[in-house]
Design an enzyme around this catalytic site. Structure first.
Site, PDB file in Angstrom:
ATOM      1  CG  HIS A  27      -0.313  -0.232   2.516  1.00 32.79           C
ATOM      2  ND1 HIS A  27       0.061  -1.495   2.954  1.00 32.79           N
ATOM      3  CD2 HIS A  27       0.036   0.621   3.497  1.00 32.79           C
ATOM      4  CE1 HIS A  27       0.610  -1.390   4.151  1.00 32.79           C
ATOM      5  NE2 HIS A  27       0.613  -0.118   4.495  1.00 32.79           N
ATOM      6  CG  HIS A  57       0.588   5.295   4.132  1.00 30.93           C
ATOM      7  ND1 HIS A  57      -0.227   5.133   5.235  1.00 30.93           N
ATOM      8  CD2 HIS A  57       1.404   4.208   4.130  1.00 30.93           C
ATOM      9  CE1 HIS A  57       0.090   4.016   5.874  1.00 30.93           C
ATOM     10  NE2 HIS A  57       1.081   3.425   5.213  1.00 30.93           N
TER      11      HIS A  57
END
Ligand code: 5GP
Length: 142
Positions: free
Chosen positions: A103, A105
């Site tokens: 992922h 951010h």
């Protein structure tokens, strides 16, 4: 490297087994709000294909995640009248990774405002819903 765990939290969100405030989705990536935002609008962008982190992700998926992160960043600039954007991406425990599905951010920033320390603030569902609405609206008008 440790194998990908299909029962990680983000895999469950991808499969719809856990709820999330989704702001963008296509056939290869999903963007949703972080439940412990370091600033309002803090969004996570993930590939749909399984990848533990930067070290095993398919480069094409990584490129697409970067493209989506750019779209989210542009939308956040409008949605939150931001002055800048911080991207963060952590790999393995030593690198600060907690959830083992790749992922990125994407965090809106304002001049002179520090990020909240990690994992110190749990946003309310109302707050997350309002932030998600703002990002979805801004994405429509990019
Ligand atoms: P990292 O692995 O990059 O260190 O951090 C994982 C991030 O996932 C943290 O910012 C944390 O707040 C977020 N997170 C952890 N569990 C959940 C969850 O169930 N839903 C959402 N939307 N975010 C989560």
């Amino acid at each position: 490297m440790t194998a990908y765990d299909p029962n990680n939290i983000f895999a469950k969100i991808l499969r719809g087994e856990l709820p999330a405030h989704r702001v963008y989705e296509d056939d290869r990536a999903l963007a949703f709000l972080d439940i412990m935002p370091r600033a309002a609008g803090h969004t996570l962008v993930i590939p749909k294909n399984p990848a533990r982190n930067l070290l095993d992700v398919d480069p094409a998926d990584l490129g697409h995640v970067a493209t989506v992160a750019q779209r989210i960043a542009r939308a956040q600039m409008k949605a939150f009248a931001a002055d800048g954007i911080t991207l963060q991406q952590f790999n393995e425990t030593a690198g600060g990774q907690v959830v083992f599905h790749l992922h990125v951010h994407v965090i809106p920033r304002h001049d002179g405002v520090a990020l909240r320390p990690p994992a110190t603030y749990k946003a309310s569902q109302d707050e997350l819903a309002a932030a998600a609405d703002k990002i979805r609206d801004a994405l429509k008008n990019l």
